[in-house]
Scaffold this active site. Structure first.
Site, PDB file in Angstrom:
ATOM      1  N   TYR A  99       1.191  10.495  -5.145  1.00 38.54           N
ATOM      2  CA  TYR A  99       0.536  10.902  -3.902  1.00 38.54           C
ATOM      3  C   TYR A  99      -0.420  12.058  -4.177  1.00 38.54           C
ATOM      4  O   TYR A  99      -1.510  12.117  -3.617  1.00 38.54           O
ATOM      5  CB  TYR A  99       1.580  11.313  -2.860  1.00 38.54           C
ATOM      6  CG  TYR A  99       2.477  10.161  -2.463  1.00 38.54           C
ATOM      7  CD1 TYR A  99       2.053   9.217  -1.537  1.00 38.54           C
ATOM      8  CD2 TYR A  99       3.747  10.002  -3.024  1.00 38.54           C
ATOM      9  CE1 TYR A  99       2.863   8.154  -1.171  1.00 38.54           C
ATOM     10  CE2 TYR A  99       4.559   8.952  -2.667  1.00 38.54           C
ATOM     11  CZ  TYR A  99       4.116   8.027  -1.739  1.00 38.54           C
ATOM     12  OH  TYR A  99       4.915   6.969  -1.390  1.00 38.54           O
ATOM     13  N   ASN A 122      -0.538   1.801   5.600  1.00 36.80           N
ATOM     14  CA  ASN A 122      -1.491   0.859   5.024  1.00 36.80           C
ATOM     15  C   ASN A 122      -1.249  -0.526   5.632  1.00 36.80           C
ATOM     16  O   ASN A 122      -0.190  -1.110   5.434  1.00 36.80           O
ATOM     17  CB  ASN A 122      -1.321   0.803   3.503  1.00 36.80           C
ATOM     18  CG  ASN A 122      -2.114  -0.307   2.854  1.00 36.80           C
ATOM     19  OD1 ASN A 122      -3.117  -0.763   3.378  1.00 36.80           O
ATOM     20  ND2 ASN A 122      -1.638  -0.751   1.701  1.00 36.80           N
ATOM     21  N   CYS A 130      -0.413  -0.223  -2.074  1.00 36.94           N
ATOM     22  CA  CYS A 130       0.371   0.977  -1.802  1.00 36.94           C
ATOM     23  C   CYS A 130       1.672   0.989  -2.614  1.00 36.94           C
ATOM     24  O   CYS A 130       2.254   2.055  -2.826  1.00 36.94           O
ATOM     25  CB  CYS A 130       0.647   1.121  -0.310  1.00 36.94           C
ATOM     26  SG  CYS A 130       1.298  -0.363   0.473  1.00 36.94           S
ATOM     27  N   HIS A 131       2.099  -0.169  -3.106  1.00 43.55           N
ATOM     28  CA  HIS A 131       3.297  -0.221  -3.952  1.00 43.55           C
ATOM     29  C   HIS A 131       3.075   0.496  -5.286  1.00 43.55           C
ATOM     30  O   HIS A 131       4.029   0.865  -5.955  1.00 43.55           O
ATOM     31  CB  HIS A 131       3.749  -1.669  -4.182  1.00 43.55           C
ATOM     32  CG  HIS A 131       2.748  -2.517  -4.890  1.00 43.55           C
ATOM     33  ND1 HIS A 131       1.679  -3.121  -4.237  1.00 43.55           N
ATOM     34  CD2 HIS A 131       2.642  -2.873  -6.203  1.00 43.55           C
ATOM     35  CE1 HIS A 131       0.976  -3.810  -5.115  1.00 43.55           C
ATOM     36  NE2 HIS A 131       1.528  -3.675  -6.316  1.00 43.55           N
ATOM     37  N   GLU A 157       3.915  -6.955 -11.931  1.00 42.03           N
ATOM     38  CA  GLU A 157       2.680  -6.538 -12.595  1.00 42.03           C
ATOM     39  C   GLU A 157       2.942  -6.158 -14.048  1.00 42.03           C
ATOM     40  O   GLU A 157       2.118  -6.438 -14.917  1.00 42.03           O
ATOM     41  CB  GLU A 157       2.037  -5.388 -11.819  1.00 42.03           C
ATOM     42  CG  GLU A 157       1.527  -5.849 -10.465  1.00 42.03           C
ATOM     43  CD  GLU A 157       0.807  -4.785  -9.677  1.00 42.03           C
ATOM     44  OE1 GLU A 157       0.490  -3.709 -10.243  1.00 42.03           O
ATOM     45  OE2 GLU A 157       0.520  -5.030  -8.498  1.00 42.03           O
TER      46      GLU A 157
END
Length: 166
Positions: A99, A122, A130-131, A157
């Site tokens: 953040y 979001n 946002c993950h 990912e």
């Protein structure tokens, strides 16, 4: 013009894809917190071209064959929120940011909590990733889809990157 929606099954639960005027407006979670994303009236539109394209690209993402999305987005929020959401779009596939890093990126380094709040609102989850935003210590923090979904997306990912490098 009213919002159109289409439901989609995914490995992280049923997603509600929402569009307006040919642009993607939201991806909502199966268990959605009331008023997290404020939308107008919703009408089912299973044949909407933008929603079908969103579903196609998300299926490719979940299959590990898509690392970026090519969709027109319609973010509805405050100027600050939109600034944070645009910053999310710059986080590369398979990477994370804190953040604090997002706050610095948007030129407001003291706005860490506000960045967290904007991240939590979001509307276009997964596409605006946002993950990929985690706590400064590297811990997984709150996520509208739940921490299990966040962990799943980050692991997806990571696995996809391994496949691509083989």
């Amino acid at each position: 013009m009213p919002y159109e929606y289409k439901l989609m099954s995914s490995p992280v639960g049923e997603l509600t894809l929402v569009a307006r005027d040919g642009k993607l407006s939201a991806i909502l979670w199966e268990v959605e917190r009331a008023n997290r994303v404020r939308l107008g009236e919703l009408h089912e539109a299973n044949e909407s071209p933008v929603l079908l394209e969103t579903e196609r690209q998300l299926k490719e993402y979940f299959a590990g064959s898509r690392h970026t999305f090519d969709l027109e987005l319609d973010f509805a929020g405050t100027d600050f929120q939109k600034q944070v959401w645009q910053a999310l779009l710059t986080i590369p596939f398979g990477e994370t940011r804190s953040y604090s890093q997002i706050a610095q990126q948007i030129g407001n380094p003291k706005a860490v909590r506000a960045v967290g709040a904007a991240n939590g609102r979001n509307p276009i989850s997964i596409i605006a990733p946002c993950h990929r935003v985690i706590g400064a210590s590297g811990t997984l923090t709150g996520f509208a889809g739940g921490l299990e979904a966040k962990q799943y997306l980050l692991a997806l990912e990571d696995r996809s990157q391994v496949k691509m490098s083989v």
